[in-house]
Design a protein around this motif. Structure first.
Motif, mmCIF file in Angstrom:
data_model
loop_
_atom_site.group_PDB
_atom_site.id
_atom_site.type_symbol
_atom_site.label_atom_id
_atom_site.label_comp_id
_atom_site.label_asym_id
_atom_site.label_seq_id
_atom_site.Cartn_x
_atom_site.Cartn_y
_atom_site.Cartn_z
ATOM 1 N N ARG A 1 0.869 -1.252 -0.007
ATOM 2 C CA ARG A 1 0.018 0.132 0.220
ATOM 3 C C ARG A 1 0.844 1.313 0.039
ATOM 4 O O ARG A 1 1.897 1.476 0.861
ATOM 5 C CB ARG A 1 -1.012 0.079 1.380
ATOM 6 C CG ARG A 1 -2.014 0.776 1.120
ATOM 7 C CD ARG A 1 -3.074 0.905 2.289
ATOM 8 N NE ARG A 1 -3.561 -0.253 2.685
ATOM 9 C CZ ARG A 1 -3.311 -1.042 3.827
ATOM 10 N NH1 ARG A 1 -2.783 -0.508 4.850
ATOM 11 N NH2 ARG A 1 -3.944 -2.129 4.112
ATOM 12 N N GLU A 2 0.348 2.258 -0.871
ATOM 13 C CA GLU A 2 1.017 3.595 -0.917
ATOM 14 C C GLU A 2 0.786 4.358 0.423
ATOM 15 O O GLU A 2 -0.287 3.921 1.046
ATOM 16 C CB GLU A 2 0.498 4.427 -1.903
ATOM 17 C CG GLU A 2 0.979 3.733 -3.289
ATOM 18 C CD GLU A 2 2.451 3.831 -3.891
ATOM 19 O OE1 GLU A 2 2.947 4.643 -3.120
ATOM 20 O OE2 GLU A 2 2.748 3.218 -4.913
ATOM 21 N N ASP A 3 1.953 4.825 1.179
ATOM 22 C CA ASP A 3 1.594 5.694 2.349
ATOM 23 C C ASP A 3 0.793 7.061 2.093
ATOM 24 O O ASP A 3 0.028 7.369 2.736
ATOM 25 C CB ASP A 3 3.015 6.200 3.076
ATOM 26 C CG ASP A 3 3.907 5.138 3.300
ATOM 27 O OD1 ASP A 3 3.233 3.959 3.550
ATOM 28 O OD2 ASP A 3 5.161 5.037 3.096
ATOM 29 N N GLU A 4 1.291 7.580 0.831
ATOM 30 C CA GLU A 4 0.833 8.861 0.476
ATOM 31 C C GLU A 4 0.194 8.667 -0.976
ATOM 32 O O GLU A 4 0.510 8.005 -1.752
ATOM 33 C CB GLU A 4 1.653 9.828 0.695
ATOM 34 C CG GLU A 4 2.251 10.408 1.804
ATOM 35 C CD GLU A 4 3.088 11.602 1.775
ATOM 36 O OE1 GLU A 4 3.839 11.768 0.779
ATOM 37 O OE2 GLU A 4 2.916 12.454 2.733
ATOM 38 N N VAL A 5 -1.189 9.310 -1.321
ATOM 39 C CA VAL A 5 -1.646 9.373 -2.768
ATOM 40 C C VAL A 5 -1.723 10.872 -2.977
ATOM 41 O O VAL A 5 -1.928 12.017 -2.208
ATOM 42 C CB VAL A 5 -2.861 8.727 -2.693
ATOM 43 C CG1 VAL A 5 -2.632 7.230 -2.791
ATOM 44 C CG2 VAL A 5 -3.758 9.109 -1.661
ATOM 45 N N GLU A 6 -1.311 10.976 -4.333
ATOM 46 C CA GLU A 6 -1.880 12.549 -4.928
ATOM 47 C C GLU A 6 -2.918 12.483 -5.597
ATOM 48 O O GLU A 6 -3.319 11.394 -6.593
ATOM 49 C CB GLU A 6 -0.541 12.647 -5.982
ATOM 50 C CG GLU A 6 -0.642 14.043 -6.350
ATOM 51 C CD GLU A 6 0.357 14.336 -7.567
ATOM 52 O OE1 GLU A 6 1.226 15.343 -7.615
ATOM 53 O OE2 GLU A 6 0.277 13.904 -8.642
ATOM 54 N N LEU A 7 -3.911 13.249 -5.199
ATOM 55 C CA LEU A 7 -5.206 13.293 -5.849
ATOM 56 C C LEU A 7 -5.168 14.434 -7.072
ATOM 57 O O LEU A 7 -4.978 15.489 -6.519
ATOM 58 C CB LEU A 7 -6.316 13.403 -4.900
ATOM 59 C CG LEU A 7 -6.340 12.396 -3.717
ATOM 60 C CD1 LEU A 7 -7.510 12.578 -2.754
ATOM 61 C CD2 LEU A 7 -6.613 11.024 -4.395
ATOM 62 N N ALA A 8 -5.917 14.367 -8.083
ATOM 63 C CA ALA A 8 -6.089 15.425 -8.921
ATOM 64 C C ALA A 8 -7.258 15.939 -8.430
ATOM 65 O O ALA A 8 -8.250 15.423 -7.845
ATOM 66 C CB ALA A 8 -6.481 14.875 -10.414
ATOM 67 N N VAL A 9 -7.433 17.294 -8.445
ATOM 68 C CA VAL A 9 -8.812 18.118 -7.911
ATOM 69 C C VAL A 9 -9.332 18.522 -9.208
ATOM 70 O O VAL A 9 -8.466 19.592 -10.020
ATOM 71 C CB VAL A 9 -8.466 19.156 -7.000
ATOM 72 C CG1 VAL A 9 -9.670 19.761 -6.530
ATOM 73 C CG2 VAL A 9 -7.781 18.711 -5.917
#
Length: 823
Positions: free
Chosen positions: A759-767
């Motif tokens: 699992r990724e610790d952090e995710v980048e979300l597009a807004v």
RNA sequence: GCGGGCGUAGCCGAAUUGGCAUAGGCGCCUGACUUAGGAUCAGGUGGGGAAACCCGUGGGGGUUCAAGUCCCUCCGCCCGCACCA
């Protein structure tokens, strides 16, 4: 640093596998089994890239399943009887057996050179008398039960191959092997009663849910089940003529009848016809049969001068002979209802025959005189006496029942499938084990005298006729029943007989007192995966299903279907065409192996396209997998020997960010490769995932390969070698050994992915704002939706886009994006 | 003609359920190392634009906050079937 000497590595491990009998297996009730099958090759002389593709797919699955702990059977053999061997004998004076055995030997070397995981002790060659004796044994069992029978019929004759062919081997009127136009001949031949199983072949498709639809559809069309009715039309001054129709509901609209030109009644009916009519008939009969079959000839016909009576309404209808009616289907005679059948309509308009509608569409009544095309849709029956008002669908059953009650017809089902013509007038096949006795007729050879062996000294002159006929010691026989003189059958069996059951023989190839060991069948069957070319959809794959059903009825097996999962692999193309000897665009696997090695060839074939799709061979594309293998080599070469010397250390509880990244990638890759093989067989993306892993290891190597994080690096290298092993087994065996691990990697446990590590610790979300990406936020994987929403709106670019507008709603797709809707 | 599949960078191809199109590879460009490189390593590479941005999955239309993905329509390619009554 050592060079990647693939030739040395590959031959060394191939020898080790052979010496260690690594891929030999026996039944082991303690372990789950996996029967991984590929279509056995015809020993033409060379393995081609199509075979390589087929066998690479199965080899990856077989090796993977074995690493997963399955007891895997992955055998190979030779479809070794057939015409090319005999043609070689005629052309070059080499005996078919020698030609075949030599080819097998060289092709076997080629397969071994590719590192396929075969249990060679189970190798089967169908030209071995100990194999084909069981063809004969099955044939005798079928003869006893009336499944095998001899009959005179109109059969397909290939003038080039000098033999008859089964229907499905002459599809479209051309020979499946050489493409010659086949001729129709009336001959007495041997048949297998596959039509006794036609409904089962259709119904048991329900047991094949993972077979591709297109294969099942092709088989369904080939069986061609058409429910309908047979109706007798009385003929003035002669016997009635029986027609077959699927549209008995339209019988009141029959305005003429049509017979096939070959219909046996035509000559008698036209005995008194004019010279002109007889000449027209002769013209029809002379038309090219193939063109007629394919509907490429304009509809034509001739009126016989006679009439028949429609039993439903007593109406007199003219009897025609027409080229669009085929003797080989139904009864060879039809009632023609031009208002509701396109073909009848075309014919009727051409000859000015009346068109009378008897089905009324919902849109309104039809006018026979003016309608421009036949109406074949649904509607209500009209102009049909007592049946008026029924729906067309209801009328089908009602009217068939009426015919049966009145005794002039009945509901029937017609099939396109014909019995399997299995006799061939050639030498290099299984002798059909019967003799012809003057007194006792056809007599089967007793089991104790099997096999009936092909004589070695047959003359191969190429002057026509079966060489077996010219061997008196073979032909002259004794009748097993009366002891009198008898003539031995010289026809041999279709080679599709051999391939109909070979996958049972692999289970007990040496067995002397039966075709196979039933307990082995109970253990290994059904076949879990069968990979091969789709060109066998209506040939081998139908014959095999039929054969298993016969075996079931003989009490030999207990199931209906031999293959659970069928996977047809895509073809191999080059320069936009199918790669084939005749096109002259083949690529020899030997050349590629010599230049790049077997591991690279295997990876290339699997990587460049998904297994079910056509693969376009492009020379330069192999560079990618070649570079990849070299990268793997250099990576392991730098580290393996050191790890082999060190004590194995535990992975620390606290990881540096780089080590964490690497571990994550390792476990993500384990997950991806496992899923890709297991589920949809996306072997191409499995290879991609391994390339990504190697790229990531290279990137993090400076930080993770030294110091306290070193065990993480070790885990990564070992996982890489294990995951790659089914695809590139030689280099992985080599590296496994260099890592200080024991032979053989094929028995290593497949690594297990740890979801929490992947699992990724952090995710980048597009807004997104109104569907356009306006900003990005990076959040922890566990961040609440509330928090994500807040963070998204804080982004300056998003603020700008939202400024002065009203936020209508905010959607959060976890791990993906945030969508803000404003107005 | 009927049925099925497919159409994504220059090329081969990725994209669970509709969720940031183009992962991985080839090719190409730049740099490093090098006597040299068709080796290796690192970086770049959809189009337009100076940029902000805009446009992009065969064409056109639609549904949706959101379409390669769903719907309609047209075009092209491939595979089956094809006068089967």
């Amino acid at each position: 640093m050592t060079d990647y000497n693939f030739e040395d590595i590959e031959t060394r491990w191939q020898k080790r596998w052979a010496d260690g009998r690594t891929f030999e297996v026996t039944e082991d009730p303690a372990r789950p089994k996996f029967y991984c099958l590929e279509m056995l090759p015809y020993p033409s002389g060379d393995i081609h890239v199509g075979h390589v593709r087929n066998y690479c797919i199965t080899d990856v699955v077989a090796r993977y399943k074995r690493m997963k702990g399955f007891n895997v059977l992955h055998p190979i053999g030779w479809d070794a009887l057939g015409l090319p061997a005999e043609n070689a004998a005629i052309k070059r004076g080499i005996h078919p057996e020698k030609w075949t055995r030599d080819n097998i030997a060289s092709m076997k070397r080629q397969l071994q050179r590719l590192g396929f995981s075969y249990p060679w002790s189970r190798e089967v060659a169908t030209c071995d008398p100990e194999y084909y004796r069981w063809n004969q044994w099955f044939f005798l069992r079928m003869l006893e039960r009336g499944i095998a029978y001899r009959a005179k019929a109109a059969v397909n004759w290939c003038p080039s191959c000098q033999t008859v062919l089964a229907n499905e081997q002459a599809e479209g009127g051309t020979c499946w092997r050489c493409g010659s136009v086949v001729e129709q001949r009336d001959m007495e031949q041997w048949f297998l009663r596959i039509t006794a199983y036609q409904d089962e072949l259709l119904d048991d498709m329900a047991q094949l849910p993972t077979w591709p639809d297109r294969v099942l559809l092709q088989q369904k069309n080939w069986v061609g089940r058409s429910p309908g009715a047979e109706i007798d039309f009385a003929v003035e001054g002669a016997e009635p003529i029986r027609i077959f129709t699927t549209r008995v509901d339209t019988i009141y609209g029959a305005t003429f009848m049509v017979l096939a030109p070959e219909h046996p009644r035509v000559d008698a009916l036209m005995a008194g016809a004019s010279a002109g009519a007889k000449a027209a008939l002769a013209t029809l009969r002379a038309q090219d049969r193939r063109a007629r079959l394919e509907g490429q000839v304009e509809k034509d016909g001739v009126f016989t001068g006679r009439h028949a009576t429609n039993p439903f309404n007593g109406e007199r209808v003219p009897i025609w002979v027409g080229n669009f009616v085929l003797m080989g289907y139904g009864t060879g005679a039809i009632m023609a209802v031009p208002a509701h059948d396109e073909r009848d309509f075309e014919f009727a308009r051409k000859f000015g025959i009346p068109v009378r509608p008897v089905i009324r569409p919902a849109a309104g009544a039809l006018d026979g005189a003016s309608m421009a095309e036949a109406y074949v849709g649904p509607g209500v029956v009209e102009n049909s006496g007592p049946f008026d008002g029924l729906s067309a669908e209801e009328a089908l059953a009602t009217m068939a029942a009426h015919a049966e009650t009145k005794g002039f017809g009945k509901a029937t089902i017609t099939y396109r499938l014909k019995d399997w013509l299995v006799s061939r007038q050639r030498y290099w096949g299984t002798p059909i084990p019967v003799v012809y006795c003057e007194k006792d007729g056809i007599v089967g050879v007793p089991d104790a005298e099997l096999p009936v062996v092909l004589p070695k000294d047959a003359p191969f002159t190429g002057e026509g006729g079966n060489p077996l006929e010219k061997v008196p010691s073979f032909v002259d026989a004794r009748c097993p029943r009366c002891g009198g003189p008898a003539r031995r059958e010289t026809d041999t069996m279709d080679t599709f007989v051999d391939s109909s059951w070979y996958f049972y023989r692999y289970l007990s190839p040496q067995k002397k007192d039966g075709p196979f060991d039933p307990s082995a069948v109970r253990y290994w069957f059904p076949i879990d995966l069968y990979v091969g070319g789709i060109e066998h959809a209506i040939l081998h794959l139908v014959y095999s299903r039929f054969w298993t059903k016969v075996m079931r009825d003989l009490g030999l097996v207990t199931f209906d279907e031999p293959v659970t999962r069928l996977f047809p692999q895509g073809m191999v193309h080059k320069d936009g065409e199918v790669m084939s000897k005749s096109k002259g665009n083949t690529v020899a696997p030997d050349t590629i192996i010599a230049r790049y090695g077997a591991d690279t060839l295997r990876l290339y074939i699997l990587f460049v396209a998904p297994p079910e799709m056509a693969l376009e061979w492009q020379d330069g594309q192999i560079e990618g997998p070649s570079k990849f293998v070299h990268r793997v080599w250099r990576l392991l070469d730098r580290h393996a020997d050191a790890f082999a010397q060190e004590l194995r250390e535990r992975i620390p509880a606290e990881l540096t960010p780089a080590a964490r990244d690497l571990r994550r990638k390792v476990h993500q890759t384990i997950q991806r490769v496992t899923d890709d093989i297991e589920g949809r067989m996306k072997l191409n993306t499995a290879v991609s995932a391994l390339m990504e892993l190697v790229n990531e290891i290279y990137r993090l190597e400076p930080e993770v390969s030294k110091g306290p994080m070193r065990p993480v690096f070790q885990e990564a290298l070992e996982a890489l070698v294990l995951l790659l092993a089914p695809f590139a087994p030689h280099i992985c065996e080599e590296m496994w050994q260099r890592l200080g691990r024991r032979f053989s990697i094929v028995d290593r446990n497949w690594p297990v992915a740890d979801a929490s590590l992947a699992r990724e610790d952090e995710v980048e979300l597009a807004v997104q704002v109104n569907g356009k990406v306006r900003g990005r936020v990076t959040v922890g994987a566990e961040t609440s939706e509330e928090e994500v929403r807040r963070r998204a709106l804080e982004d300056p670019k998003v603020q700008e886009a939202v400024a002065g507008k009203q936020v209508v709603k905010i959607l959060v797709v976890p791990g993906r994006l945030v969508s803000v809707v404003v107005k």
